[in-house]
Every structure is written in C-alpha cells, then in structure tokens.
Design a protein around this motif. Sequence first.
Motif, PDB file in Angstrom:
ATOM      1  N   LEU A 124       3.188  73.859   8.508  1.00 27.60           N
ATOM      2  CA  LEU A 124       3.946  72.686   8.949  1.00 27.60           C
ATOM      3  C   LEU A 124       5.035  72.288   7.960  1.00 27.60           C
ATOM      4  CD1 LEU A 124       1.309  70.141  10.342  1.00 27.60           C
ATOM      5  CD2 LEU A 124       3.163  71.225  11.630  1.00 27.60           C
ATOM      6  N   LEU A 125       4.680  72.283   6.672  1.00 26.76           N
ATOM      7  CA  LEU A 125       5.543  71.670   5.667  1.00 26.76           C
ATOM      8  C   LEU A 125       6.417  72.653   4.907  1.00 26.76           C
ATOM      9  CD1 LEU A 125       2.966  69.120   4.171  1.00 26.76           C
ATOM     10  CD2 LEU A 125       4.709  68.712   5.939  1.00 26.76           C
ATOM     11  N   PRO A 130       7.031  76.346  14.117  1.00 26.46           N
ATOM     12  CA  PRO A 130       7.121  75.140  14.955  1.00 26.46           C
ATOM     13  C   PRO A 130       5.805  74.362  14.939  1.00 26.46           C
ATOM     14  CG  PRO A 130       8.022  77.045  16.107  1.00 26.46           C
ATOM     15  CD  PRO A 130       7.367  77.570  14.869  1.00 26.46           C
ATOM     16  N   THR A 131       5.929  73.035  15.062  1.00 24.65           N
ATOM     17  CA  THR A 131       4.745  72.181  14.984  1.00 24.65           C
ATOM     18  C   THR A 131       3.675  72.586  15.994  1.00 24.65           C
ATOM     19  OG1 THR A 131       6.045  70.315  14.175  1.00 24.65           O
ATOM     20  CG2 THR A 131       3.926  69.808  15.200  1.00 24.65           C
ATOM     21  N   HIS A 132       4.085  72.834  17.228  1.00 18.24           N
ATOM     22  CA  HIS A 132       3.098  73.155  18.265  1.00 18.24           C
ATOM     23  C   HIS A 132       2.354  74.439  17.927  1.00 18.24           C
ATOM     24  CE1 HIS A 132       5.351  76.501  20.180  1.00 18.24           C
ATOM     25  NE2 HIS A 132       6.430  75.823  19.821  1.00 18.24           N
ATOM     26  N   ALA A 133       3.066  75.412  17.340  1.00 16.02           N
ATOM     27  CA  ALA A 133       2.420  76.673  16.988  1.00 16.02           C
ATOM     28  C   ALA A 133       1.475  76.497  15.812  1.00 16.02           C
ATOM     29  CB  ALA A 133       3.473  77.724  16.660  1.00 16.02           C
ATOM     30  N   GLY A 149     -16.536  71.593  17.325  1.00 12.42           N
ATOM     31  CA  GLY A 149     -16.495  70.181  16.975  1.00 12.42           C
ATOM     32  C   GLY A 149     -15.443  69.842  15.941  1.00 12.42           C
ATOM     33  N   ALA A 150     -15.143  70.779  15.047  1.00 12.03           N
ATOM     34  CA  ALA A 150     -14.162  70.509  13.996  1.00 12.03           C
ATOM     35  C   ALA A 150     -12.733  70.659  14.488  1.00 12.03           C
ATOM     36  CB  ALA A 150     -14.402  71.441  12.806  1.00 12.03           C
ATOM     37  N   ALA A 151     -12.546  71.227  15.669  1.00 15.83           N
ATOM     38  CA  ALA A 151     -11.195  71.457  16.179  1.00 15.83           C
ATOM     39  C   ALA A 151     -10.433  70.149  16.346  1.00 15.83           C
ATOM     40  CB  ALA A 151     -11.253  72.210  17.502  1.00 15.83           C
ATOM     41  N   GLY A 152     -11.133  69.093  16.793  1.00 11.17           N
ATOM     42  CA  GLY A 152     -10.481  67.795  16.963  1.00 11.17           C
ATOM     43  C   GLY A 152     -10.007  67.220  15.648  1.00 11.17           C
ATOM     44  N   LEU A 153     -10.807  67.364  14.594  1.00 14.56           N
ATOM     45  CA  LEU A 153     -10.403  66.874  13.274  1.00 14.56           C
ATOM     46  C   LEU A 153      -9.157  67.603  12.791  1.00 14.56           C
ATOM     47  CD1 LEU A 153     -12.647  66.029  10.268  1.00 14.56           C
ATOM     48  CD2 LEU A 153     -10.770  67.636   9.950  1.00 14.56           C
ATOM     49  N   VAL A 154      -9.142  68.932  12.931  1.00 14.74           N
ATOM     50  CA  VAL A 154      -7.984  69.727  12.512  1.00 14.74           C
ATOM     51  C   VAL A 154      -6.743  69.316  13.289  1.00 14.74           C
ATOM     52  CG1 VAL A 154      -7.003  72.057  12.519  1.00 14.74           C
ATOM     53  CG2 VAL A 154      -9.346  71.690  11.716  1.00 14.74           C
ATOM     54  N   ASN A 155      -6.881  69.183  14.584  1.00 14.50           N
ATOM     55  CA  ASN A 155      -5.759  68.768  15.427  1.00 14.50           C
ATOM     56  C   ASN A 155      -5.236  67.401  14.993  1.00 14.50           C
ATOM     57  OD1 ASN A 155      -4.169  69.046  18.108  1.00 14.50           O
ATOM     58  ND2 ASN A 155      -5.189  67.057  18.309  1.00 14.50           N
ATOM     59  N   GLY A 156      -6.142  66.440  14.751  1.00 18.15           N
ATOM     60  CA  GLY A 156      -5.744  65.086  14.390  1.00 18.15           C
ATOM     61  C   GLY A 156      -5.015  65.016  13.064  1.00 18.15           C
ATOM     62  N   VAL A 157      -5.544  65.691  12.036  1.00 22.62           N
ATOM     63  CA  VAL A 157      -4.919  65.660  10.709  1.00 22.62           C
ATOM     64  C   VAL A 157      -3.524  66.266  10.763  1.00 22.62           C
ATOM     65  CG1 VAL A 157      -5.031  66.563   8.358  1.00 22.62           C
ATOM     66  CG2 VAL A 157      -7.095  65.648   9.436  1.00 22.62           C
ATOM     67  N   LEU A 158      -3.401  67.432  11.367  1.00 21.58           N
ATOM     68  CA  LEU A 158      -2.108  68.115  11.389  1.00 21.58           C
ATOM     69  C   LEU A 158      -1.072  67.329  12.189  1.00 21.58           C
ATOM     70  CD1 LEU A 158      -3.174  71.863  11.780  1.00 21.58           C
ATOM     71  CD2 LEU A 158      -2.626  70.596   9.700  1.00 21.58           C
ATOM     72  N   ARG A 159      -1.480  66.727  13.292  1.00 23.80           N
ATOM     73  CA  ARG A 159      -0.519  65.973  14.096  1.00 23.80           C
ATOM     74  C   ARG A 159      -0.085  64.684  13.394  1.00 23.80           C
ATOM     75  NH1 ARG A 159       0.793  68.225  18.610  1.00 23.80           N
ATOM     76  NH2 ARG A 159      -0.595  69.708  19.648  1.00 23.80           N
ATOM     77  N   GLN A 160      -0.981  64.046  12.667  1.00 22.37           N
ATOM     78  CA  GLN A 160      -0.602  62.845  11.909  1.00 22.37           C
ATOM     79  C   GLN A 160       0.426  63.191  10.833  1.00 22.37           C
ATOM     80  OE1 GLN A 160      -3.698  59.749  10.855  1.00 22.37           O
ATOM     81  NE2 GLN A 160      -5.057  61.428  11.483  1.00 22.37           N
ATOM     82  N   VAL A 161       0.201  64.273  10.113  1.00 24.00           N
ATOM     83  CA  VAL A 161       1.138  64.693   9.071  1.00 24.00           C
ATOM     84  C   VAL A 161       2.484  65.045   9.693  1.00 24.00           C
ATOM     85  CG1 VAL A 161       1.625  66.449   7.337  1.00 24.00           C
ATOM     86  CG2 VAL A 161      -0.666  65.452   7.492  1.00 24.00           C
ATOM     87  N   ALA A 162       2.456  65.757  10.821  1.00 22.25           N
ATOM     88  CA  ALA A 162       3.701  66.151  11.476  1.00 22.25           C
ATOM     89  C   ALA A 162       4.495  64.934  11.945  1.00 22.25           C
ATOM     90  CB  ALA A 162       3.391  67.068  12.658  1.00 22.25           C
ATOM     91  N   ARG A 163       3.821  63.911  12.422  1.00 22.08           N
ATOM     92  CA  ARG A 163       4.513  62.708  12.900  1.00 22.08           C
ATOM     93  C   ARG A 163       5.180  61.937  11.767  1.00 22.08           C
ATOM     94  NH1 ARG A 163       0.197  62.225  16.729  1.00 22.08           N
ATOM     95  NH2 ARG A 163      -1.006  60.940  15.267  1.00 22.08           N
TER      96      ARG A 163
END
Length: 507
Positions: A124-125, A130-133, A149-163
């Motif tokens: 990402l950084l 690309p962010t989506h990839a 179960g951990a997929a949601g945590l990974v998705n949430g952290v990365l999307r917060q940083v990207a935003r």
Amino acid sequence: MRVERPRKKHMSPKSPRSDQRRGRGNKRDENQQWRPQTDRVRTLVFQVLLAVETKESYANLLLPPRLTRAHLGGRDAAFATELTYGTLRAQGYYDWLIDQFSSRPVAALEKEVLIILRMGLHQLLNMRVPTHAAVSESVNLTKQEANEGAAGLVNGVLRQVARLGEVQLAERLNRLSPQRRLAIKYSHPAWIIAAYRAALSEQEKLGAQIPSDDDSLAALLAENNRAPYINLVARPGLIDREELADAVEENGQNVAYSSLTPWGLIVSGGDPATLETVVSARAGVEDQGSQLVAGLAAQYPLEGRDNLWLDLCAGPGGKAALLAALGQDRGAQLIANEISPHRARLVQDSVKALDNVQVVCKDGTEFPQRKGGYDRVLVDAPCTGLGALRRHPESRYRSRNETIPDITGLQAKLLQRALELCRPGGLVIYATCSPHPAETTFLVQRVLQECPEAHLMDLSGTLQQLIDTESWPDGLGCANKYLQLWPHIHSSDAMFAVVMSKEQKGN
C-alpha cells in the motif's frame, strides 16, 4: 561512490542478450498494467518472511534459491525481492501502524496474520500496487495461510491505513517524541540509533571529516532502508576488472567502477551467482567496503619478511579470497581459519581458484602459535552487524544491546591472540562490520592499553593509493588512524578497520 564506466566504442548501448529476451514472442501492450503471478509470488514471500520471523532464518539465504526453484524471474522476481526486503526494512513502522489500527495489539496477533499485514502495508505505502489489489490479495492470503476469521481484521486495518493517506499518517507520527519518532519512522530500535549517534560523534572527535548532526543521523537511517547495489570484486591474477565488467554487461546489466577499490564493480541488478566468473570464484560478490579492508590488510607497507599471512576469522571467505589473490604474485601463503565447519566450507569455495590458501577450522582465540610468527594477521571479528543492515534488515530486530559485553569480550580475545601470533615488526589488521564505539574505537584503545608492544599506524597513504581520489575530490572523510565507512557517505557497509604494528623487541 561510483565511477561511471565508459562504454567501448564497439559495444551497443543495449545488451544483445536483453534484446533476445525482449524478442521471445512477448508482445505485451505497453499500456497494459503488469500484475505478478499473485498466488505464487505472494505465497513465496510469505513463506520466506515466516521463516525469518519464526526460525531466525536470513532472507538473503532463503529467497534466491526459492525463486530459482519456482522458476520466477524478471518482474515477478523483482516484485518478490522488493516485497521481502522492503517489508523487513520497514517492519518497525508497519508494526506501529498495526498497533494504531488493529483491534488486537501486535504482540497478540498470530505470526501468520502479522506477516500478511506487514506485507499488505508495504504494498500500500511503498510499492505501486493499487489499493484494491493490495487489500484483496492480503485477504486471500490470510484465508489461505491463516484463517477465515482473521481476514476481516486484515481487511479493516489495510483499508483504514489506505483511507488516511500519507499526510494524516505523518501527522500521527509527528505527535511522538523526537526520539520515538526517529525510531518508528526509520524502523530502527532506539539503542541502535543511540549507537549510531555515538559513533558519528566519536569519529568526528577523532578527526573524521563527516557531519555528526541530526540530519546526518537521519540520512544514515534512511540509507539503511534503501536496497544496496550489488558489488562485485575482480580477484587480481584471476580476472581483471575490465574483463569482469564485460561479462556483466554481456549479461544485460549496467556497470560502474567502484571508487573505493581498484578491483570493485557496482552492478545495477540481476543474479551475480549465475556469472561464470563468480561460479569459478575468479570473481565474487563483496561489498566495496569489505574489499577496501582486505586491500588495506594486503597492501599496507611492511618491512622484512612478508610471505606468511593469517586470516583468523575467515568466514564466509570474501576477504580471504581477495587477500590471497593480492598476495599470490608476491609469494605469500595464507592460512584462512574459521571456527564454524559450515562457514569453513564457504571459505573453501571462495578460495577454490587460488593455490596459496590453506583453510583450517579452529577456535581463533586459541589458534596455535607458529615458529617465527605471522607477518600479517587479519581479524575480521564477529560483531553485531550494525554496519550491514541494508543487506540484512532482519538483524536490527534480533541484535540486543545486552549482548554487547559478550561480543566485545570475544573481539578483545581475538585481537589479543592476533597480536600474540604476529611476528615482531609484523602487522595486525582489526576489522568489524559495525560502527558501534564499543566494538571499534573503545575496544581498540582497551586492547592497546593491555598490549603496550602494539601501536596504531596511519592509514592515509595506503588509502590514497587504493581509493580513486579523482572521482572523490572531497577525500575519504576518515580519521588518519581509523577507517570508518558509512552507507550514507561512502555507499558501502559501515566497515571499521585499524592497522596495528607489533614492535620489534628492544625498540
């Protein structure tokens, strides 16, 4: 430091081999976005980083053979290399970000999830992904290698940083204290930063022409987070530098001459292990700072007998090979000692093209005396490795300040034994790949106090003969009796070296 190598008139500006590669039916539209072989590349990188994290493996030993076995080359190999080393170099910063945005602290995360988060953040950084990839592939990797179960945590952290983006992330970083901010921003433990600061200040006090202010410190930390160029050495008597440069260019790589040594090349990329000259050990992969130390050990003027040399800690063999090559036409024989059997085998492979080397496997602190003593003794002592963090980024997270007394105790024993093994009037060269004062100037002064028969020699004359001063008009920037190189100043590992002379009896 680099010296541009002028092309021969008969050479085309592009490698014939690279032209052939481009012509093998690959008619990709230049506007089409390249994408890696996602599953294979990211899975391979994940496996390497997991081994580094859980088994204390080294990325530089794991990644190349795995890329070869997976038949990954070109852009896929480059993507894997950047993702592996870039993630390791910025690991401290990424862990800080994870702590900021994760519902669970770093210490509580499964290692697999933590590594995938670090990889995702690097994409990402610091990579053109690309962010989506970056997010979707990280989520997929989590499901594959960790758990659903951990997929949601990974998705949430990365999307917060990207935003948030770079500006808001920088604002969060600026709220930290200056010391904490430096450690987080450049992913260096605080004790290493303190050691660098002390080393810069110490060298300036000794007369080195280098800045030791906060800007210089930040430049050093930043340089440790950049991928170094590949350095090759042409071993004298086996191959000359021009011939090696031709071989590298025929392999499709750009080449420049090193200004630190007359045997070094700086190469733009590629896999040097595939070069015939490297396979045959006529040339080798060796940092230009390491080459300079070996050259100093071989070329420093010595009166009297000069044909029996000892490398007391020879593994993995780069300095030993250059030392022996430089001594071969002078009739010098080199004893290359290494305490580790595995590393002794690496030394054997490094010197296989030379017939004036004997490899032995003994404890350097108890190495047996030889009648008449040795004329030159090189002590490239085991150290913290703080001078090679560009090449071994994982080392910064493994080294501990608490181990310094044990390390310096061993270094002192090796240096003292070297002085005992050296003949009266001979030379001892002490070197480390660390700028830490406890391993360098402080240790040398301590041993000199205990060994009054030894004294430091001025290095200026020999270094001026080895270094291309025309391409480096500002000079070496080192103190007269202390060689201390810096990544951000000399484009080399932070090698340290001194030359000691052992007085003749009665002097």
